[in-house]
Design an enzyme around this catalytic site. Sequence first.
Site, mmCIF file in Angstrom:
data_model
loop_
_atom_site.group_PDB
_atom_site.id
_atom_site.type_symbol
_atom_site.label_atom_id
_atom_site.label_comp_id
_atom_site.label_asym_id
_atom_site.label_seq_id
_atom_site.Cartn_x
_atom_site.Cartn_y
_atom_site.Cartn_z
ATOM 1 N N HIS A 116 0.804 -1.228 0.000
ATOM 2 C CA HIS A 116 0.000 0.000 0.000
ATOM 3 C C HIS A 116 0.835 1.275 0.000
ATOM 4 O O HIS A 116 0.552 2.234 0.719
ATOM 5 C CB HIS A 116 -0.963 -0.007 1.180
ATOM 6 N N HIS A 189 -9.894 1.706 0.701
ATOM 7 C CA HIS A 189 -9.702 0.574 1.614
ATOM 8 C C HIS A 189 -10.708 0.576 2.775
ATOM 9 O O HIS A 189 -10.345 0.308 3.926
ATOM 10 C CB HIS A 189 -8.274 0.582 2.151
ATOM 11 N N GLU A 321 -11.532 -3.933 -2.672
ATOM 12 C CA GLU A 321 -10.604 -2.947 -3.213
ATOM 13 C C GLU A 321 -10.455 -3.129 -4.720
ATOM 14 O O GLU A 321 -9.708 -3.996 -5.175
ATOM 15 C CB GLU A 321 -9.242 -3.085 -2.537
#
Length: 356
Positions: A116, A189, A321
């Site tokens: 991420h 997210h 996601e």
Amino acid sequence: MMFKLYLVSFFVQGLLLLAQAHENEKKIEFYQLKKGNMELNLTNYGATIISVIVPDKHGNLADITLGYDSIEEYKNDTVYFGALVGRVANRIGKAQFTLDGKTYKLPANDHGNTLHGGTTGFGDVVWTVKSHKQDSHITFTYHSFDNEQGFPGKLEVSVTYKLIETNKLSVKMIGKPVDKATPVNLAQHTYWNLRGHNSGDILSHTVQIFGSKITPVDEKLIPTGELKSVKDTPYDFLKPKEVGSQINELPGLYDINYVVDDEGSSKQLKKVAIVRDNVSGRQLELWSNQPGLQYYTSGMLKDTKGKGGATYHKYGGIALETQGFPDSVNHPHFPSQIVHPGETYKHRMLYTFTAN
């Protein structure tokens, strides 16, 4: 000569640190969108969704997203509740990739890989509010500097959250490289629990995913490069079934990327997933223009202190996601995430909430 090079390198690193410090001097604020019975609360820290409040089949309102009460808790967060993650969401194997003959080293914040965006990704910085109208939308912007978390080039990023029609949420993410080609893969997210964020696990939620293949992963959750059919596996959600119906056949959770069927044009929205809770009657329908969907059932949550005095346990929420494929920078046959100056990365999502 080596001493001079060292001084130049030290100076450049100092400028990068000053730029990051300046970005994060911006004031952290809370914002609200409200239209009809739907309410969305956000913060410019991480362009984060804090809560989504919608009615159930009886008209009762509840917050259906996991989160925290304070900014300090978001700053200490390790599970990315509600954050806008990037520059590259999901995982990059061995925390490196090669682009145009140059290898870029990234922070290894996940078992030797990058997750991420690195140790300070887009979910860990303060965004600027470009525009905000309470009954309509909010647009956050962020300037990502060259070599931020090891990624090449400057990148101008924006995300717009917009309430449309009845109980619909549009999310539009934009990335524009300024001076160098760079990978871009942004993702939203949020963790969903349609019965209410404090109502226990989501194992009885019914899920349908419009993806007939997955990208299998190794023991560190890095794709092997294969595209594998979900047929006759616990990953088959082509027809609706409960989250928990086959979860015991897996190593504890779902955390896998689905190849969205009928990729078509990147400008077209495709139906990605439907999630339903039969107790509340709430249903979430998700559309996106991205080729992948990371389906994650929060198997890592453990006694996590959440908002309103709630404690979140394993399987407390579902993350959906939409994204490019994980580690695509190291798999040339995956859809490319490389965006060049003059090009624009466009990621669109549409959530539709109903109750009956």
